[in-house]
Design a protein around this motif. Structure first.
Motif, PDB file in Angstrom:
ATOM      1  N   LEU A 249      -4.827  -3.470  14.334  1.00  0.00           N
ATOM      2  CA  LEU A 249      -4.526  -4.054  13.027  1.00  0.00           C
ATOM      3  C   LEU A 249      -4.608  -3.011  11.915  1.00  0.00           C
ATOM      4  O   LEU A 249      -3.854  -3.054  10.947  1.00  0.00           O
ATOM      5  CB  LEU A 249      -5.476  -5.211  12.753  1.00  0.00           C
ATOM      6  N   THR A 250      -5.542  -2.089  12.047  1.00  0.00           N
ATOM      7  CA  THR A 250      -5.641  -1.019  11.056  1.00  0.00           C
ATOM      8  C   THR A 250      -4.395  -0.151  11.065  1.00  0.00           C
ATOM      9  O   THR A 250      -3.869   0.230  10.008  1.00  0.00           O
ATOM     10  CB  THR A 250      -6.882  -0.166  11.335  1.00  0.00           C
ATOM     11  N   THR A 251      -3.901   0.169  12.246  1.00  0.00           N
ATOM     12  CA  THR A 251      -2.680   0.973  12.341  1.00  0.00           C
ATOM     13  C   THR A 251      -1.492   0.249  11.732  1.00  0.00           C
ATOM     14  O   THR A 251      -0.688   0.843  10.989  1.00  0.00           O
ATOM     15  CB  THR A 251      -2.397   1.305  13.811  1.00  0.00           C
ATOM     16  N   VAL A 252      -1.356  -1.035  12.019  1.00  0.00           N
ATOM     17  CA  VAL A 252      -0.249  -1.815  11.445  1.00  0.00           C
ATOM     18  C   VAL A 252      -0.367  -1.876   9.932  1.00  0.00           C
ATOM     19  O   VAL A 252       0.622  -1.717   9.193  1.00  0.00           O
ATOM     20  CB  VAL A 252      -0.236  -3.233  12.053  1.00  0.00           C
ATOM     21  N   GLN A 253      -1.579  -2.089   9.431  1.00  0.00           N
ATOM     22  CA  GLN A 253      -1.782  -2.185   7.977  1.00  0.00           C
ATOM     23  C   GLN A 253      -1.452  -0.867   7.294  1.00  0.00           C
ATOM     24  O   GLN A 253      -0.799  -0.844   6.239  1.00  0.00           O
ATOM     25  CB  GLN A 253      -3.225  -2.599   7.707  1.00  0.00           C
ATOM     26  N   GLU A 254      -1.900   0.251   7.869  1.00  0.00           N
ATOM     27  CA  GLU A 254      -1.598   1.541   7.255  1.00  0.00           C
ATOM     28  C   GLU A 254      -0.097   1.827   7.280  1.00  0.00           C
ATOM     29  O   GLU A 254       0.450   2.416   6.339  1.00  0.00           O
ATOM     30  CB  GLU A 254      -2.363   2.637   7.994  1.00  0.00           C
ATOM     31  N   THR A 329      10.055 -10.451  -2.461  1.00  0.00           N
ATOM     32  CA  THR A 329       9.778  -9.970  -1.110  1.00  0.00           C
ATOM     33  C   THR A 329       8.689  -8.921  -1.102  1.00  0.00           C
ATOM     34  O   THR A 329       7.803  -8.903  -0.244  1.00  0.00           O
ATOM     35  CB  THR A 329      11.054  -9.401  -0.482  1.00  0.00           C
ATOM     36  N   THR A 330       8.738  -8.037  -2.104  1.00  0.00           N
ATOM     37  CA  THR A 330       7.711  -6.995  -2.192  1.00  0.00           C
ATOM     38  C   THR A 330       6.337  -7.599  -2.419  1.00  0.00           C
ATOM     39  O   THR A 330       5.336  -7.147  -1.868  1.00  0.00           O
ATOM     40  CB  THR A 330       8.058  -6.020  -3.328  1.00  0.00           C
ATOM     41  N   LYS A 331       6.285  -8.653  -3.254  1.00  0.00           N
ATOM     42  CA  LYS A 331       4.990  -9.306  -3.495  1.00  0.00           C
ATOM     43  C   LYS A 331       4.430  -9.911  -2.215  1.00  0.00           C
ATOM     44  O   LYS A 331       3.253  -9.811  -1.917  1.00  0.00           O
ATOM     45  CB  LYS A 331       5.151 -10.393  -4.566  1.00  0.00           C
ATOM     46  N   LYS A 332       5.331 -10.565  -1.454  1.00  0.00           N
ATOM     47  CA  LYS A 332       4.846 -11.189  -0.224  1.00  0.00           C
ATOM     48  C   LYS A 332       4.323 -10.152   0.747  1.00  0.00           C
ATOM     49  O   LYS A 332       3.298 -10.338   1.385  1.00  0.00           O
ATOM     50  CB  LYS A 332       5.978 -11.987   0.414  1.00  0.00           C
ATOM     51  N   LYS A 333       5.061  -9.042   0.855  1.00  0.00           N
ATOM     52  CA  LYS A 333       4.584  -7.996   1.761  1.00  0.00           C
ATOM     53  C   LYS A 333       3.266  -7.406   1.298  1.00  0.00           C
ATOM     54  O   LYS A 333       2.388  -7.082   2.095  1.00  0.00           O
ATOM     55  CB  LYS A 333       5.639  -6.901   1.887  1.00  0.00           C
ATOM     56  N   GLY A 334       3.109  -7.260  -0.003  1.00  0.00           N
ATOM     57  CA  GLY A 334       1.845  -6.742  -0.527  1.00  0.00           C
ATOM     58  C   GLY A 334       0.693  -7.683  -0.232  1.00  0.00           C
ATOM     59  O   GLY A 334      -0.408  -7.261   0.138  1.00  0.00           O
ATOM     60  N   ILE A 335       0.936  -8.979  -0.375  1.00  0.00           N
ATOM     61  CA  ILE A 335      -0.124  -9.952  -0.085  1.00  0.00           C
ATOM     62  C   ILE A 335      -0.459  -9.944   1.397  1.00  0.00           C
ATOM     63  O   ILE A 335      -1.622 -10.002   1.802  1.00  0.00           O
ATOM     64  CB  ILE A 335       0.324 -11.355  -0.545  1.00  0.00           C
ATOM     65  N   ARG A 336       0.601  -9.845   2.237  1.00  0.00           N
ATOM     66  CA  ARG A 336       0.357  -9.823   3.677  1.00  0.00           C
ATOM     67  C   ARG A 336      -0.439  -8.577   4.064  1.00  0.00           C
ATOM     68  O   ARG A 336      -1.325  -8.623   4.918  1.00  0.00           O
ATOM     69  CB  ARG A 336       1.688  -9.852   4.425  1.00  0.00           C
ATOM     70  N   ALA A 337      -0.109  -7.445   3.475  1.00  0.00           N
ATOM     71  CA  ALA A 337      -0.848  -6.218   3.776  1.00  0.00           C
ATOM     72  C   ALA A 337      -2.304  -6.345   3.343  1.00  0.00           C
ATOM     73  O   ALA A 337      -3.215  -5.873   4.037  1.00  0.00           O
ATOM     74  CB  ALA A 337      -0.189  -5.037   3.089  1.00  0.00           C
ATOM     75  N   LEU A 338      -2.539  -6.998   2.215  1.00  0.00           N
ATOM     76  CA  LEU A 338      -3.910  -7.191   1.752  1.00  0.00           C
ATOM     77  C   LEU A 338      -4.688  -8.069   2.718  1.00  0.00           C
ATOM     78  O   LEU A 338      -5.852  -7.815   3.004  1.00  0.00           O
ATOM     79  CB  LEU A 338      -3.893  -7.815   0.353  1.00  0.00           C
ATOM     80  N   ARG A 339      -4.004  -9.097   3.232  1.00  0.00           N
ATOM     81  CA  ARG A 339      -4.685  -9.959   4.187  1.00  0.00           C
ATOM     82  C   ARG A 339      -5.040  -9.214   5.467  1.00  0.00           C
ATOM     83  O   ARG A 339      -6.103  -9.418   6.038  1.00  0.00           O
ATOM     84  CB  ARG A 339      -3.791 -11.159   4.514  1.00  0.00           C
ATOM     85  N   ILE A 340      -4.138  -8.348   5.939  1.00  0.00           N
ATOM     86  CA  ILE A 340      -4.441  -7.565   7.135  1.00  0.00           C
ATOM     87  C   ILE A 340      -5.654  -6.681   6.900  1.00  0.00           C
ATOM     88  O   ILE A 340      -6.541  -6.554   7.740  1.00  0.00           O
ATOM     89  CB  ILE A 340      -3.218  -6.733   7.547  1.00  0.00           C
ATOM     90  N   MET A 341      -5.692  -6.053   5.712  1.00  0.00           N
ATOM     91  CA  MET A 341      -6.855  -5.223   5.376  1.00  0.00           C
ATOM     92  C   MET A 341      -8.133  -6.041   5.387  1.00  0.00           C
ATOM     93  O   MET A 341      -9.148  -5.650   5.949  1.00  0.00           O
ATOM     94  CB  MET A 341      -6.643  -4.580   4.000  1.00  0.00           C
ATOM     95  N   GLN A 342      -8.082  -7.221   4.798  1.00  0.00           N
ATOM     96  CA  GLN A 342      -9.269  -8.058   4.758  1.00  0.00           C
ATOM     97  C   GLN A 342      -9.649  -8.523   6.160  1.00  0.00           C
ATOM     98  O   GLN A 342     -10.817  -8.541   6.526  1.00  0.00           O
ATOM     99  CB  GLN A 342      -9.021  -9.260   3.838  1.00  0.00           C
ATOM    100  N   ASN A 343      -8.670  -8.907   6.979  1.00  0.00           N
ATOM    101  CA  ASN A 343      -8.967  -9.357   8.325  1.00  0.00           C
ATOM    102  C   ASN A 343      -9.525  -8.238   9.187  1.00  0.00           C
ATOM    103  O   ASN A 343     -10.359  -8.477  10.048  1.00  0.00           O
ATOM    104  CB  ASN A 343      -7.705  -9.930   8.978  1.00  0.00           C
ATOM    105  N   THR A 344      -9.049  -7.026   8.985  1.00  0.00           N
ATOM    106  CA  THR A 344      -9.578  -5.901   9.743  1.00  0.00           C
ATOM    107  C   THR A 344     -11.066  -5.717   9.482  1.00  0.00           C
ATOM    108  O   THR A 344     -11.846  -5.516  10.409  1.00  0.00           O
ATOM    109  CB  THR A 344      -8.815  -4.618   9.366  1.00  0.00           C
ATOM    110  N   HIS A 345     -11.485  -5.804   8.254  1.00  0.00           N
ATOM    111  CA  HIS A 345     -12.909  -5.732   7.951  1.00  0.00           C
ATOM    112  C   HIS A 345     -13.617  -6.991   8.439  1.00  0.00           C
ATOM    113  O   HIS A 345     -14.761  -6.928   8.876  1.00  0.00           O
ATOM    114  CB  HIS A 345     -13.115  -5.568   6.445  1.00  0.00           C
TER     115      HIS A 345
END
Length: 371
Positions: A249-254, A329-345
């Protein structure tokens, strides 16, 4: 088992006259010249009479013909054990004595004083077992070719000492599981540290399981120690899989963050129109009503510019539409990336509570069932 086997019977042919009513004691040489019971151990694998320095056989004859026949024997006997609760098990072993040639019509065997016929040296202790109790029984045994025989039983209830297995098996396995939890507190970017820790604990658990099974009979059912060790192995293995999920998940988020940064750099390098962040111009001919143009909410409207007005030409309106710097679309991707970061932690955070809690619950159930 080493024991003193004593037989009592009365043979009037051996009676003699004695003024002092004292018995006479003989060694093993007289035994070959008189009748003695032919008692043997039924499930004996190996047994022998001690002969150092001479045969450990004693024969004592009383004036009325009563005979005491004693010998010192070491017996290795079979005991059918159930290892389903090993090493928290209690075993019942029996030592069986029976006449080899004489049926119950010729010879009756019985315990002289019931359970009091057995006595154990209090100084004797076993390395693996504690003798909880022992008692005597007697039954008839039937053989289809020879008939019925009297059989005497010595029943031993043995409880296995658990402390040795706690030190050699349970404590190391528990420590390995706890050691695997340390990876949840290590930085997720420290790949060598977390991977080496996970592999080390997995290999150590495999070594413990192999060592325990090497010293055990190969039975076809699951033992209690197998349940504990394999559940501990699963916990250790899941901790390795947990880091694999975190790393993925960290690799995907980065990767997604990198794409977002590159897109932002490209958008910032484009020229702006009329000082607005991103502006588009739409030409609306004059046939549109004012209400239609007012419905373009969020867009900037420029005054009508008349260039070379010709009466028969329709007027044109220039409308500047200002777009936001971030598309939907950019906003949605940004929110999704933030969620991945939060889920990784969150995976490491929740694992710090779920793994110990689940292992404690397993231990409570395990020890309450088998103890």
């Amino acid at each position: 088992m080493t024991l003193y086997l004593r037989h009592y019977w009365k043979d009037e042919r051996l009676s003699f006259t004695s003024t002092t009513n004292k018995s006479m004691t003989f060694d093993g040489r007289l035994v070959k010249k008189i009748w003695v019971p032919d008692v043997f151990f039924v499930h004996s694998k190996r047994s022998f009479i001690h002969d150092t320095t001479t045969e450990n056989i004693m024969l004592r004859v009383f004036p009325d013909g009563h005979v005491l026949y004693s010998l010192r024997v070491t017996v290795t006997a079979a005991c059918n054990m159930d290892f389903s609760r090993f090493p928290l098990d209690t075993q019942t072993c029996t030592l069986e004595l029976e006449s080899y040639a004489y049926t119950d019509e010729d010879l009756m065997l019985y315990w002289k004083s019931g359970d009091e016929s057995l006595s154990i040296d209090d100084k004797i202790s076993l390395s693996q077992f504690l003798i909880q109790k022992f008692h005597t029984t007697s039954r008839l045994a039937f053989y289809s070719s020879t008939g019925w025989y009297n059989r005497l039983y010595i029943n031993f209830t043995l409880r296995r000492h658990i402390f040795f297995f706690l030190l050699q098996t349970y404590f190391p396995a528990t420590l390995m599981v706890m050691l695997s939890w340390v990876s949840f507190w290590i930085d997720r970017r420290a790949v060598p540290a977390r991977v080496s820790l996970g592999i080390t604990t997995v290999l150590t658990m495999s070594t413990i399981i192999t060592g325990v099974n090497a010293s055990m009979p190969r039975v076809s059912y699951i033992k209690a120690v197998d349940i504990y060790l394999w559940v501990s192995f699963v916990f250790v293995f899941l901790s390795v899989l947990e880091y694999a999920a975190v790393n993925y998940l960290t690799t995907v988020q980065e990767r997604r963050e990198r794409k977002l940064r590159d897109r932002a750099v490209r958008e910032q390098s484009l020229p702006c129109t009329c000082g607005m962040s991103h502006t588009r111009t739409m030409m609306l001919d004059g046939t549109y009503s004012e209400a239609d143009t007012n419905s373009l909410a969020g867009y900037t409207e420029a005054p009508m510019v008349l260039e070379d007005v010709v009466p028969e030409k329709h007027e044109h309106m220039v409308v500047h539409m200002s777009m936001s710097s971030e598309s939907t679309t950019t906003k949605k991707k940004g929110i999704r990336a933030l969620r991945i970061m939060q889920n990784t932690h969150a995976i490491d955070k929740y694992s710090r509570m779920i793994f110990p809690g689940a292992y404690i619950i397993f231990n409570l159930i395990y020890w309450s069932v088998y103890c």
